[in-house]
Design a protein around this motif. Structure first.
Motif, mmCIF file in Angstrom:
data_model
loop_
_atom_site.group_PDB
_atom_site.id
_atom_site.type_symbol
_atom_site.label_atom_id
_atom_site.label_comp_id
_atom_site.label_asym_id
_atom_site.label_seq_id
_atom_site.Cartn_x
_atom_site.Cartn_y
_atom_site.Cartn_z
ATOM 1 N N GLU A 1 -7.358 -5.658 -1.662
ATOM 2 C CA GLU A 1 -7.513 -4.245 -1.286
ATOM 3 C C GLU A 1 -6.371 -3.396 -1.840
ATOM 4 O O GLU A 1 -6.580 -2.267 -2.289
ATOM 5 N N THR A 2 -5.172 -3.947 -1.806
ATOM 6 C CA THR A 2 -4.025 -3.221 -2.369
ATOM 7 C C THR A 2 -4.179 -3.112 -3.887
ATOM 8 O O THR A 2 -3.904 -2.067 -4.484
ATOM 9 N N TRP A 3 -4.636 -4.217 -4.502
ATOM 10 C CA TRP A 3 -4.866 -4.201 -5.948
ATOM 11 C C TRP A 3 -5.859 -3.102 -6.322
ATOM 12 O O TRP A 3 -5.646 -2.311 -7.243
ATOM 13 N N ARG A 4 -6.932 -3.047 -5.552
ATOM 14 C CA ARG A 4 -7.960 -2.054 -5.815
ATOM 15 C C ARG A 4 -7.405 -0.632 -5.683
ATOM 16 O O ARG A 4 -7.650 0.228 -6.536
ATOM 17 N N ALA A 5 -6.631 -0.428 -4.628
ATOM 18 C CA ALA A 5 -6.042 0.908 -4.418
ATOM 19 C C ALA A 5 -5.099 1.258 -5.573
ATOM 20 O O ALA A 5 -5.067 2.403 -6.045
ATOM 21 N N HIS B 1 -11.179 -8.289 -12.051
ATOM 22 C CA HIS B 1 -10.084 -7.465 -11.528
ATOM 23 C C HIS B 1 -9.580 -6.388 -12.477
ATOM 24 O O HIS B 1 -8.773 -5.554 -12.086
ATOM 25 N N ASP C 1 0.829 -1.205 0.000
ATOM 26 C CA ASP C 1 0.000 0.000 0.000
ATOM 27 C C ASP C 1 0.864 1.255 0.000
ATOM 28 O O ASP C 1 0.517 2.254 -0.626
ATOM 29 N N ARG D 1 -3.919 -9.858 -2.358
ATOM 30 C CA ARG D 1 -4.121 -8.611 -1.608
ATOM 31 C C ARG D 1 -5.101 -7.744 -2.379
ATOM 32 O O ARG D 1 -4.734 -6.695 -2.920
#
Ligand code: CP3
Length: 348
Positions: free
Chosen positions: A175-179, A222, A107, A173
């Motif tokens: 959430e990290t991918w999304r961010a 994704h 992140d 991960r």
């Protein structure tokens, strides 16, 4: 305000599936190492430095247009330019591709993608566009890398065959991918493309060159939402949007669904099959195997005619290669190919 230059229309008409006097043609990587004048101009300068010199970058983009009767020019830049412009240490290693000193893994790395401020961060790109619009008699295509392909370089830190670290992050991960996807869309790709459009480019191509590494379910879950976020946000800008990838035979319908006017297809899927998949309400760009140009002219001509046959004269075909021009391509083959496409498809 963008200057409105009068340019040859057939590429833009085809992007909108309107009738044309002949099938438009341009080539991905039409500027580059296969041209002796490019190699002379570049010398020992690295590509990223070349893209930051507006006079030189404009000259490179004009070189193929002077040699061949192509129906569009493409901005000379690179998908890693806006990434470098927000302060990420990226180099392009010759014969290899983009590499990062410190690949993205967490992140905290995502936070390294601060919002791009085009006038301050990429003034050279905007100046290159300004120069080109003053010189060109054909439309100018702007471009950016799509979030997945950019993420692949950021996460792998170097070109990769299996994209293993990228997929590990995507699956392990989320959430990290999304961010990372949000930052790439909102901090990098959208400001970069909006600035190119405001500067006057006539069309935009989103390069998701490595999307074909994904299975269709992962692409849908994704990647598609983020490419869609970009294409849908740009729909109101009024310029044609081209969405390209390689190895995307099973993803073509979703690439159209993401919001593209034209879907670019590589040589692995026959053009008529690809068009069936994207649907008759979209345009198609492609799809001669770039390696065909390494053979004798009669092979080039026969394979180009096969592509035209599969397009069947339907409005909405933009002739191109299935991927970029290979550096060992004879320039005269390409020039002859442009004329062949125009002659064979000329309205009579
Ligand atoms: O004429 C054009 O198409 C415009 C210029 C352009 C460049 N990069 C300049 C360049 C475009 C459209 C790109 C996009 C780009 N860059 C993509 C998407 C298109 C594709 O090929 O799928 C990708 C994946 C990149 C990342 C990148 N940059 C790679 C893989 C490489 C190749 C490295 C090598 O040496 O083979 C580059 C370098 C690069 N960008 C070159 C050019 C002309 C070649 C470098 C040189 O002159 O030595």
């Amino acid at each position: 305000m963008a200057t409105t230059t009068r340019v040859r229309e057939r590429f833009l008409l085809a992007c909108r599936r309107q009738p044309v006097d002949a099938t438009p043609v341009w080539f991905m990587r039409q500027a580059g190492r296969y041209l002796p004048e490019y190699r002379r101009l570049r010398g020992d300068t690295d590509v990223l430095s070349l893209t930051r010199d507006p006079e030189a970058a404009a000259e490179v983009a004009l070189q193929p247009v002077r040699r061949m009767d192509v129906d569009a020019a493409i901005l000379f830049s690179d998908i890693m330019v806006p990434i470098a412009a927000v302060g990420v240490d990226v180099r392009i290693v010759a014969n290899q591709g983009p590499t990062l000193a410190e690949p993205f893994r967490s992140d905290a790395d995502v936070a390294r993608l601060r919002p791009l401020e085009p006038p301050e961060d990429v003034p050279y790109t905007l100046e290159t566009i300004r120069i080109l619009l003053g010189e060109l008699a054909v439309p100018l295509i702007g471009f950016a890398g799509a979030p997945f392909t950019l993420a692949s370089y950021l996460v792998e830190g170097a070109p990769s065959r299996d994209h293993a670290r990228t997929k590990a992050l995507m699956h392990g991960r989320p959430e990290t991918w999304r961010a990372l996807m949000v930052a790439l869309c909102d901090h990098v790709v959208l400001p970069y493309l909006r600035a190119q459009i405001a500067a006057g480019v006539h069309a935009v191509q989103l390069f998701d060159s490595w999307a074909g590494a994904l299975d269709p379910d992962d692409y849908r879950e994704h990647v598609l939402p983020w490419s869609r976020r970009i294409l849908e946000s740009l729909a109101a800008e009024g310029v044609p949007l081209i969405h390209f990838g390689t190895g995307t035979g099973e993803l073509l319908a979703m690439m159209r669904e993401a919001g593209a006017d034209v879907v670019g297809v590589d040589w692995r899927t026959p053009l008529d099959v690809a068009w069936e998949r994207v649907g008759a309400d979209a345009g198609i760009q492609g799809n001669l195997d770039p390696a065909a140009l390494l053979g004798p002219w009669d092979v080039v001509a026969r394979k180009a005619e096969a592509v035209l046959m599969r397009a069947g004269g339907r409005p909405g075909h933009v002739f191109n290669l299935g991927h970029g021009v290979i550096p060992s391509t004879p320039p005269d083959h390409l020039a002859r190919l442009v004329d062949l496409v125009h002659q064979r498809t000329a309205a009579r």
